[in-house]
Each structure stands twice: as structure tokens, then as C-alpha cells.
Design a protein around this motif. Structure first.
Motif, mmCIF file in Angstrom:
data_model
loop_
_atom_site.group_PDB
_atom_site.id
_atom_site.type_symbol
_atom_site.label_atom_id
_atom_site.label_comp_id
_atom_site.label_asym_id
_atom_site.label_seq_id
_atom_site.Cartn_x
_atom_site.Cartn_y
_atom_site.Cartn_z
ATOM 1 N N UNK A 1 1.033 -1.283 0.072
ATOM 2 C CA UNK A 1 0.058 0.003 0.010
ATOM 3 C C UNK A 1 0.616 1.306 0.075
ATOM 4 N N UNK A 2 0.764 2.068 -0.987
ATOM 5 C CA UNK A 2 1.286 3.471 -1.010
ATOM 6 C C UNK A 2 0.350 4.388 -0.589
ATOM 7 N N UNK A 3 0.432 5.161 0.730
ATOM 8 C CA UNK A 3 -0.181 6.288 0.947
ATOM 9 C C UNK A 3 0.327 7.677 0.589
ATOM 10 N N UNK A 4 -0.367 8.433 0.012
ATOM 11 C CA UNK A 4 0.189 9.674 -0.653
ATOM 12 C C UNK A 4 -0.414 10.761 0.250
ATOM 13 N N UNK A 5 0.430 11.330 1.249
ATOM 14 C CA UNK A 5 -0.179 12.500 2.089
ATOM 15 C C UNK A 5 0.100 11.893 3.582
ATOM 16 N N UNK A 6 0.618 12.467 4.370
ATOM 17 C CA UNK A 6 0.925 12.087 5.895
ATOM 18 C C UNK A 6 0.170 12.963 6.753
ATOM 19 N N UNK A 7 -0.873 13.402 6.219
ATOM 20 C CA UNK A 7 -1.941 14.166 7.025
ATOM 21 C C UNK A 7 -2.715 13.120 7.985
ATOM 22 N N UNK A 8 -3.542 13.547 8.803
ATOM 23 C CA UNK A 8 -4.267 12.607 9.632
ATOM 24 C C UNK A 8 -4.989 11.549 8.680
ATOM 25 N N UNK B 1 -3.964 10.189 6.047
ATOM 26 C CA UNK B 1 -2.850 9.374 5.283
ATOM 27 C C UNK B 1 -2.470 8.433 6.452
ATOM 28 N N UNK B 2 -2.167 8.957 7.634
ATOM 29 C CA UNK B 2 -1.625 8.325 8.788
ATOM 30 C C UNK B 2 -2.624 7.263 9.223
ATOM 31 N N UNK C 1 -1.289 17.260 21.052
ATOM 32 C CA UNK C 1 -1.211 15.796 21.206
ATOM 33 C C UNK C 1 -1.949 14.887 20.450
ATOM 34 N N UNK C 2 -2.979 15.192 19.838
ATOM 35 C CA UNK C 2 -3.572 14.178 18.928
ATOM 36 C C UNK C 2 -2.598 13.704 17.911
ATOM 37 N N UNK C 3 -1.925 14.756 17.383
ATOM 38 C CA UNK C 3 -0.956 14.351 16.193
ATOM 39 C C UNK C 3 0.172 13.672 16.974
ATOM 40 N N UNK C 4 0.593 13.813 18.005
ATOM 41 C CA UNK C 4 1.596 13.160 18.752
ATOM 42 C C UNK C 4 1.361 11.552 18.861
ATOM 43 N N UNK C 5 -0.157 11.590 19.344
ATOM 44 C CA UNK C 5 -0.425 10.259 19.490
ATOM 45 C C UNK C 5 -0.455 9.548 18.194
ATOM 46 N N UNK C 6 -0.940 9.850 17.236
ATOM 47 C CA UNK C 6 -1.058 9.240 16.067
ATOM 48 C C UNK C 6 0.370 8.978 15.341
ATOM 49 N N UNK C 7 1.231 9.810 15.297
ATOM 50 C CA UNK C 7 2.712 9.630 14.875
ATOM 51 C C UNK C 7 3.352 8.522 15.819
#
Lengths: 93, 959
Positions: B167-174, B176-177, B215-221
Motif C-alpha cells: 500500500x502506498x499512501x500519498x499524504x501523511x496528514x491525519x 493518510x496516517x 497531542x492528538x498528532x503526537x499520539x497518531x505519529x
């Protein structure tokens, strides 16, 4: 780059293949008229649609037939041309 | 005055590392992680560049890789995008496209004469008179273009990688992640690519002042980092879509070609500017640019700003500005209906003006920034400002949020059908090709929760596409206020309301283009040049479509979009350039040839020795010397590149009968026969020699250049005929040496016990014997000389035999000769060569090769066509000719025309001077009337002179 499925070697990149023209059944050269033969040799249907085509997998020296829609560029089936066509292979996804 | 804020949660800076650089001669400091633009903006530098056409002052617009007015050079590279290029210690930077620097650009006068430069001006003004164009061309070329190319640019080889993933995901926003996590959880190999330096997308900056978002982003990353089967590539963009999911990913150091089994496009959307007068002043920027400045780089966009909006994003931006310590004078909302978010900003003391627009931004006295905004009521039906009551707001910056355009380039390239979704005022995918999935903003889904849900839907669809079981997730389409305004445009009598910042295109330019008839989107693009600048319409195409729709009074979807082609982002040519891999084949004698001064020539895939000049000898001299050796004593040539094919099996003779034109069924073992291959239309493809080594073994030798194609056709025929035989291409296994000339037999006799008498080893026969201690196949050929032997020996043992022949022939004065000499020698013999003396239309009758055809056979390739051709009158025929004795005029060349008056009778196919017979000789196609021995015709040389040629008999040697 497209992938093409060689019946002997599986899915390979298009750069390994050489196009061999449309596969067409030749008229019986002993019974056909000159104009029928000339039409077979020189005339091609350029209309897009489902075509049987010769393809050659260059590294392995494999000639085979690909059924390809020249409008959508989708290959539906590739197989060796032989009397018994039991070695047909569906184009893998 | 510094605009740097205190440390932001999640910022991309390392504030412990200070960086010093200069911009236009002035010293600046930055932190590691700053881009050039963020560092300059933090220091209070507002004018960062000049626009392409009018040289207007420009600042930050998007901070998202399409601020193409802010291009800088570091002295080596040029057109570096300051909004995304990281600043490095010691950089010496200058803006491009100025004369005298950004602050006092001498070309800024062009802005004041802009009414004289309407759209299409260049096309019309300099078209005629044509004689002045060279002058204007110089002026225009100087004015056009941006940075200056550095011709001393170092050659930096960029690597190319090939990788595969499920799977190639283009875009690492919420979106894509989230999609990547779903796919990784199912055990698939996942690659995520994002053009930003760090992952997170809008989750990193679109916070509406809410610090919990960080923190939502930190958790997702952290979740993503926990999957070892996820590969994250940042600072690289997916540049195009190629069939069967091949995606080139471009990074600073090269291209990675990713072959994916399925692709999830979560590329998001580009924010689009509303259009009003002076919307291009430094300090007027997209809302998302303001948010990026704050949260990525800890920089305030301005101190005292106005937010102009046409969606709810403007309110989120206002809250982010407030959180960063910027004063917000007002939120000006094009929409008459109050936003549900209005209360929240009002609560924070910000005045909201619903149903209002920014009529124009006011420039500071030196035009380097904003000093205020004139706002007034806005008629959303007619899309005009109601100027009866204007209000002037003092401010030093304006943030704009009016809508989005999908980053759908790769979807378009893959063949996705898009439809216009009025709920989001955006094109969204309606029919996507197999194996490609779109999710998030690019799919018209905007609310964060919905986007995450959409990511799960897309990822699960991808899993099912790959044959895994996965739950059906349903995404709800957007409800509520549209994230994009249908027409965020404010006309102004004095214009300067910019749609395309790359090319300084205003609303009136579209109106004028349409008036001139360029009212189709593709025509309008080319006439106005909208979307043709370096940002490729990322902030302008959607507004252009809306304007054209309004001009033509059509719904937006009837206007359509321009075609998207790879690469979606300008990519340095150095990335695309190859390494110059040109494979060629060398014979085992290559080293020997090189050591003996050979000049090489490319024939087919091979490097062949063309001739061996001694020091100071010309090519012509060398060839004549080598040819004389063959005629008077002996010469040897390395023929290892000849095509060599074995046909073995009970049906071998039957195969040859069908494949070639002659008779092979009755060919005796030990004899050789000429083979000629035709295509189905009776045209000559190639020729060669078939040597019968056994009842069930033929050894074919054909020319160098066509060998691979001949072998390929043999394989195809065998595939059709299914005869009992095998085909083996032994071109690389066997080398070949041809020894030719009157002394050839005597020299060869010293190295073999084989009886070489002409009676027991006549022309056109083959023997297997030992030569110089090596097993060899010896073929009596008469290609270059009446006496000649081709020795076919294992490739590795060729040098041994070659040296033995040279030693044995020393006292005879044997010489090596090259392929150019061979050309002359065979011409002296009168042999026509397929591909040289024939072309793609030549049939055997036209070269007098009737002797090679066995028309009474039951079948051979091309036979039926020859039967038809034989009934027709011959139109041309190859003849041998000679020029006058002691001819001293301009030598005709290959392909010179044979003329009679103004009528073309044919052409020369080969010509050369033969020292041995002291005549200029050649082969030419002529009309049948000119074929009799003694007939004369005229050849026109390159310089137009006419040379008389006389038809003669072959071989020329015996004339």
C-alpha cells in the motif's frame, strides 16, 4: 510503466517485452484471391477495441498472445499460442 | 521587529541551534528547521521577492511549496523555493527576478504601466513585422524567465531507487496516517510519502487555538512509529501516476520509483485565495500559511490582522492568531449567514462582519506591506461589492480563507472521473480506477472526525482489493456550510485583484480573454497563461474555472478542468537524467583491436573494428591498404559479431524450407546454401548462409545488425508451426574469423590437417576440423574474395586462432581488415547487402535475386506476395555501375538520386572507390529501361553537379 504477464515468467515490467503486432489468422494462401491476400498483408483495423496481439518476452525468448483492449489498455488474458491451449493464464491483478 | 513567538508545541525548530545567513547583503539569524521564508519573516523582512510580470512586491502566500514569487539563488542553485527550502548556516541568498534587489527593484515601474500590457500583449504586439522580431525576442527573453541558469553548475548524480510495497499512501496528514495504520495492522507493507519535512499535515497547524490538537498528532505519529511495516518518506513528493501503480517519488537526492499493489491518495487540498484588489501585498496571506508560520516555525504572521473568510476556516485561523498573540481586528465573512463559530471569536473580542468583503487592501506608503483594509458589504448573488458604505480597518496583515482545491493531480493522471460536489464546492472523484482509493479532503471530506473515518473506509477497501477481509466502513458526505465558497471574487474598477500570483493574472484578463474568443478552459489557460507558472495552477486553476463559468453563465462542472500530466511539481532535470547506460557487446578480440589502433564502429549491439589506420594514415588510405592486402595476398577480419543460430531436430530442414526462400530438404551434409528471409509482403528482411552439419543440424550465419530480430522471428514461426526441432542462438558462444585472399588457403593449410584442395573443399561447403589446435567449423565463402574461409570457433579461443593465422601469414604480408574495408570488398564482388542496398520496400525481383527463390515450394514466408508481385511490371532494379575512368569530379554519395531531367529514376545505394580496379564503382536502383549493360544514367551529387554512370557487369573485379 505497465506490467505484463508472460505465460512462462509471470508479471514483468513492459520494458522486458517487445510488441509483435496484431495476431491475425491468415487466409489459406492456396485458395485465396490476390486481393484477399493483399488485404491480409497490408490492411489493419486501427479501430480501438479488443485485440489479440503478439508479445515477446525478450529475456526468455517467449512469444505469446495477449488479449488487450486498445482503448482501455487493459490486458484481459495472456497465453502461449499452441495447438492445445491448456497453458492459458489469466492476467494477474 | 522580531515576529518570533515563544516556543510552540510541535514546532519544527531546534531553538538551540542558531543559523547565520545573508539575504540581499543583509545579515539574518534563524533557527535550525527554519525555511528561508520563515526566517526572513520572523526578522520582519516583508518583501521577499518580486512578481514575474509586474515586479510587484510579494511576501508569504502559502508557505506550502507554491510561493513561486519568492524564489532565491544561493549563487549555485537558482529558483529555490524559499517557502520550503531549509535555511543553512552561511547561505548567501539573493532574490531572483529583480534589478537592484527586492526593496528597490528597478523593474517595479512595470507595475505602473500594467494597463498597457494586457493579456495576450506579447502575442499581438511583437508578431509583425517579422523583421523586428529578433530585436524584440532579445528584450522579451531578458524580461521572461526568473533565475539565471548557472552554466558552471556541478554535475551531481542523483540516485534512482526501485521499491515495492503493498500500500502506498500519498499524504501523511491525519487521513493518510490513519489509513496507513489500518493497512499496517492487517500486516501489509505500507509506504507513506509526504512533501513536507515532517508528517502531520493539517493536524499540525489547523488547531483553532486548541492546544490539545498537538497531542492528538503526537499520539497518531507514535502509533505509526510502532508499526515496523510502515516506511515513512517525508520531504519528498509523489510526482506522477504511471500505469499499474508506478509512482515516482522525488526527494532532494533523487527519485524512488515505487511499485505499489494499491494506492491510497490522501493528498489533501490546496487553500485557494479569495480575489480582491491588492490581495498580493506582502502581509496578505492564506489562512493556512498564517497557521503554518505560527505552529511550524513559531512566527507571527503579523501583529494586528484582519481575517477575510468565506468558510469556517477563517474563524479557526482567527483563534490560532489570537493564541499566538496576534491581535485580530475583525473577521470579514463573505457569507451573509452567520457562522456557528462567529460567537466563539466574538467572545474573544473580535468583531465579525458577516456579508462583507475586503474591497481592497491598502498598501503602506512604500508599498512593502499592508496598512489597512477597506471593507464593505458583499452581494453574494451578484458577487459584487456594495460600495455605498465602506469601512477602513487599520491592520498590518490579512489572512484569507475562502476555500480549497483538491490536490487531485495523481487521481486525474490515473484516469479518475471527477464530478463537482456542490456540498463542498469542489471536484471530487466519482469513478476511480481499480486499486486506487481517495480519502480525506481530496475526496471532499473535511471534518477531522469524518476524515479519519474516510481513511478507515479507504484503507479497508484497499484491503478487500488485495483479497483480505475487512469491514465495510461508510463515510458520510459533507453536511453543513461548504468549506469552499462558490465565488470568492470581488471585482474592482481599478483591478489588481490577482487570481494567479505566478503570472500576475487579474480578473479582467479572463474577461478580455473570453471576449477574444478564448472561452474554453484549455484555450483560456494558454491565452492568459493561468496555471502555466511554476506553481502549475495550484492556487489559481479553481478560481479560473469559477470565473470562466460565470463569464459563460454555465455551471462549474460544464467548464471542466485542464489536463493533469506528470510531473505534478517541477522536478530538476538532474533528477530525470540517466547515467548513460548504453550496453554494447565486445568480441573476444576487442582488446587486440584496440591495441592495434582499430577505429571502432557500432553495428547492431556490437562494437566492431572498422579499419586499422597506421599513424598519420587517413581512413580512406587505411581502407584501401587493407583491401589491397586481401586482393593481393590475404587479410583476416573478426566476424565474431555475425548472428549464429543452430537449428537442430528432425524437422530442421522443414523449418528452413518454410522460413527461407530456397531449398534445404535436399541440401547435402557438408554443404552450404544461401538463405534469404522475406516478410509476408515479400520484402527482403535479411540473408545469410545455412551450413548443414548433419541431417538434423543446420548452422546459420546471418548479418550482425539484424541477428536478434531474425532469431526472434524464427522463434515466432516455431511457436506457430510447432515443428520437432530446437533453436539455439549461439551468437555469443561462437566467434568467427574470415581469412580471405589468394594466399588464404596456403596460410590456413599450415594450421590444419584438413584437405583444403578446391576439389575436396569447394566453395559453399562446410567442414569440421581442428585449426591451430582448436575445434572449428570451416565455411568456404566468397563474400569478400573468391578464396575465403570463415572459421567458427568457441568465442574464448578466437584470439588464439587469430594470432596463429597472423603468425602463419606473416611472410605473405597478411593484414587484419575492418568492417568498413569489408564493405568495399563485398562491393567489388558485387554483393548487395540487405538493409544497405535494400530498404523496407525492396523485393527479391528488384535486386535480381530470382535465383534465390524456389517459387514451386509448397510454402515459404512471403511466397504468396511474390506470386502477386511477379505478375506486375518491375518498377526498379538494382544495377552495378562504374563512373568514368580517372573520374575526378565530386564523388557521389550513398543515397544520391539518379535523375533524368527532373524525373527521379532511383538512387545510389552503395558507392566507393576501388584502388584495386582503379574505378569508382557502386550499386544503384534505376528504372528497368536503364538496366542493360552499357546503359548510362546521371547521378546528382550533394552539390548539385551531375555525374554520368555506366551500367556494368558484376563482379566488378572481372570487368
Amino acid at each position: 510503466m505497465k506490467l505484463l504477464t508472460c505465460p512462462m515468467n509471470g508479471s514483468r515490467p513492459l520494458s522486458e517485452f517487445i510488441f509483435g503486432g496484431e495476431y491475425r489468422d491468415a487466409p489459406d494462401q492456396k485458395t485465396c484471391s490476390d486481393s484477399e491476400w493483399a488485404a491480409y498483408v497490408h490492411n489493419r483495423s486501427g479501430a480501438p477495441g479488443d485485440k489479440k496481439e503478439w508479445w515477446y518476452h525478450s529475456p526468455s525468448g517467449t512469444w505469446f498472445i495477449a488479449e488487450r483492449n486498445t482503448l482501455s489498455d487493459k490486458v484481459s488474458r495472456t497465453y502461449l499460442l499452441s495447438a492445445n491451449t491448456n497453458s492459458t493464464q489469466e492476467q494477474a491483478k | 521587529m522580531s515576529l518570533r513567538t515563544t516556543k510552540q508545541n510541535g514546532e519544527w525548530l531546534d531553538r538551540t541551534k542558531k543559523i547565520n545567513f545573508t539575504f540581499e547583503g543583509e545579515a539574518f539569524t534563524a533557527f535550525e528547521g527554519d525555511t528561508i521564508s520563515s526566517a526572513l519573516w520572523a526578522a520582519g523582512q516583508k518583501v521577499l521577492g518580486r512578481s514575474f510580470k509586474y515586479h510587484r512586491a510579494r511576501g508569504v502566500l502559502s508557505l506550502a511549496n507554491h510561493d513561486v514569487n519568492i524564489l532565491v539563488t544561493d549563487g549555485i542553485d537558482t529558483n529555490m523555493r524559499a517557502d520550503v527550502v531549509l535555511v543553512k548556516d552561511g547561505m548567501v541568498l539573493n532574490a531572483v527576478n529583480t534589478i537592484g534587489g527586492v526593496k528597490k527593484d528597478k523593474n517595479s515601474y512595470i507595475d505602473s504601466i500594467s494597463p498597457l500590457l494586457p493579456v495576450g500583449f506579447y502575442y499581438k504586439a511583437f508578431h509583425t513585422p517579422r523583421r523586428f522580431f529578433p530585436f524584440w525576442e532579445k528584450v522579451i527573453r531578458k524580461a521572461a524567465g526568473l533565475g539565471i541558469v548557472n552554466f558552471d553548475y556541478p554535475r551531481i548524480l542523483k540516485r534512482k531507487l526501485h521499491t515495492h510495497c503493498d500500500v502506498l499512501v500519498i499524504g501523511a496528514g491525519p487521513t493518510g496516517l490513519t489509513a496507513a495504520c489500518v493497512a499496517a495492522e492487517a500486516g501489509l507493507e505500507v509506504t507513506i510519502v509526504d512533501e513536507n519535512q515532517q508528517a502531520g499535515g493539517s493536524l499540525g497547524y489547523d488547531r483553532s487555538g486548541n492546544v490539545a490538537m498537538a497531542s492528538q498528532l503526537t499520539d497518531l505519529l507514535a502509533k505509526v512509529a510502532g508499526y515496523s511495516n510502515i516506511t515513512m518518506i517525508t520531504g519528498a513528493y509523489a510526482a506522477g501516476y504511471y500505469p499499474d501503480h508506478l509512482i515516482p517519488i522525488v526527494a532532494a537526492n533523487g527519485i524512488t520509483k515505487v511499485r505499489a499493489k494499491t494506492v491510497i491518495v490522501a493528498s489533501g487540498a490546496f487553500e485557494q485565495p479569495p480575489v480582491f484588489r491588492y490581495n498580493d501585498l506582502p502581509g496578505v496571506m492564506l489562512g493556512s500559511a498564517a497557521q503554518r508560520l505560527i505552529y511550524r516555525y513559531g512566527v507571527k504572521p503579523f501583529n494586528n490582522g484582519v481575517v477575510v473568510t468565506a468558510n469556517d476556516y477563517g474563524y479557526r485561523v482567527a483563534l490560532d492568531l489570537l493564541a499566538a498573540g496576534t491581535k485580530v481586528v475583525a473577521v470579514v465573512d463573505l457569507r451573509a449567514e452567520a457562522s456557528p463559530m462567529a460567537a466563539e471569536v466574538t467572545k474573544r473580542g473580535v468583531k465579525v462582519y458577516p456579508g462583507h468583503c475586503v474591497y481592497e487592501a491598502l498598501a503602506s506608503s512604500d508599498k512593502s506591506g499592508v496598512r489597512g483594509a477597506i471593507i464593505c458589504a458583499y452581494d453574494e448573488q451578484k458577487n459584487v461589492a456594495i460600495t455605498a458604505k465602506k469601512i477602513t480597518l487599520e491592520c498590518d496583515g490579512i489572512a484569507m480563507s475562502a476555500g480549497w482545491a483538491p490536490a487531485g493531480a495523481l487521481l486525474y493522471q490515473a484516469g479518475t472521473a471527477m464530478q463537482f460536489d456542490y456540498a463542498v464546492q469542489q471536484f471530487v472523484p466519482s469513478r476511480i480506477p481499480d486499486g486506487i482509493f481517495a480519502a480525506g479532503k481530496v475526496n471532499g471530506i473535511f471534518e477531522l472526525e469524518q476524515r479519519i473515518n474516510d481513511a478507515k473506509r479507504a484503507a479497508n477497501e484497499a484491503l478487500r482489493y488485495l483479497g483480505l477481509s475487512a469491514p465495510e466502513v461508510v463515510t458520510e458526505r459533507h453536511v453543513g456550510a461548504s468549506p469552499s465558497h462558490a465565488y470568492p471574487m470581488v471585482p474592482h474598477d481599478k483591478g489588481k485583484n490577482f487570481v494567479d500570483f505566478d503570472e500576475d493574472i487579474q480578473i479582467k484578463d479572463f474577461v478580455n480573454a473570453a471576449k477574444e474568443g478564448f472561452d474554453n478552459i484549455e484555450l483560456m489557460k494558454r491565452f492568459t497563461t493561468v496555471g502555466m507558472g511554476p506553481s502549475q495552477g495550484k492556487h489559481s486553476n479553481m478560481n479560473a474555472i469559477r470565473i470562466l463559468a460565470k463569464i459563460r453563465n454555465l455551471p462549474v462542472e460544464k467548464i471542466g478542468t485542464t489536463t493533469s500530466r506528470p510531473f505534478f511539481h517541477p522536478t530538476p532535470i538532474g533528477h530525470l537524467g540517466g547515467r548513460g547506460f548504453h550496453s554494447h557487446r565486445l568480441t573476444s578480440l576487442h582488446q587486440w583491436h584496440a591495441e592495434h589502433g582499430a577505429v571502432f564502429t557500432d553495428i547492431g549491439a556490437w562494437k566492431r573494428a572498422a579499419y586499422y589506420p597506421t599513424v598519420g594514415q587517413t581512413k580512406e588510405d587505411a581502407i584501401q591498404t587493407e583491401a589491397m592486402a586481401v586482393r593481393q595476398t590475404a587479410g583476416i577480419i573478426d566476424g565474431s559479431s555475425f548472428g549464429k543460430i543452430e537449428v537442430h531436430g528432425p524437422d530442421a530442414a522443414e523449418f528452413l524450407e518454410r522460413f527461407f526462400t530456397g531449398v534445404y530438404a535436399t541440401q547435402k551434409v557438408g554443404s552450404c546454401r544461401y538463405v534469404m528471409l522475406l516478410d509476408e509482403s515479400g520484402v527482403i528482411v535479411d540473408d545469410g548462409i545455412a551450413s548443414r552439419l548433419a541431417d538434423d543440424l543446420f548452422y546459420l550465419s546471418v548479418g550482425t545488425s539484424n541477428a536478434a530480430a531474425v532469431y526472434r522471428e524464427m522463434q515466432r514461426s516455431q511457436q506457430m508451426w510447432q515443428l520437432d526441432l530446437g533453436l539455439v542462438n549461439v551468437t555469443g558462444a561462437f566467434g568467427a574469423i574470415n581469412i580471405a585472399g589468394p594466399a588464404a588457403r596456403e596460410i590456413l593449410a599450415t594450421l590444419t590437417d584438413l584437405d583444403l584442395s578446391y576439389e575436396s573443399f569447394p566453395i559453399s561447403s562446410v567442414r569440421e576440423s581442428i585449426v591451430a589446435g582448436v575445434e572449428a567449423r570451416l565455411i568456404r565463402v566468397a563474400f569478400v574474395s573468391d578464396v575465403g574461409y570463415e572459421l567458427h570457433i568457441p568465442m574464448v579461443q578466437v584470439p588464439q586462432v587469430w594470432q596463429a593465422l597472423l603468425d602463419a601469414g606473416k611472410k605473405h604480408g597478411i593484414r587484419p581488415f575492418g568492417s568498413d574495408t569489408q564493405r568495399l570488398l563485398r562491393l567489388e564482388m558485387g554483393h548487395a547487402m540487405p538493409g544497405v542496398d535494400t530498404d523496407g520496400l525492396t523485393n527479391p525481383f528488384e535486386i535480381g535475386a530470382e535465383w534465390a527463390l524456389k517459387m514451386s515450394k509448397s510454402y515459404f514466408i512471403g511466397q504468396r506476395s511474390l506470386q502477386i508481385l511477379a505478375k506486375k511490371p518491375l518498377r526498379k532494379r538494382l544495377v552495378a555501375f562504374a563512373l568514368a575512368e580517372n573520374f575526378k569530379g565530386e564523388m557521389p554519395m550513398d543515397c544520391n538520386l539518379v535523375l533524368e531531367g527532373r524525373e527521379i529514376l532511383g538512387r545510389v545505394t552503395s558507392i566507393g572507390y576501388s584502388k584495386f580496379i582503379d574505378r569508382c564503382i557502386g550499386l544503384a536502383f534505376v528504372t528497368p529501361a536503364k538496366t542493360a549493360i552499357g546503359a548510362q544514367f546521371q547521378i546528382r551529387t550533394d552539390n548539385g553537379s551531375s555525374v554520368t554512370a555506366t551500367v556494368v557487369k558484376t563482379p566488378f573485379l572481372k570487368n
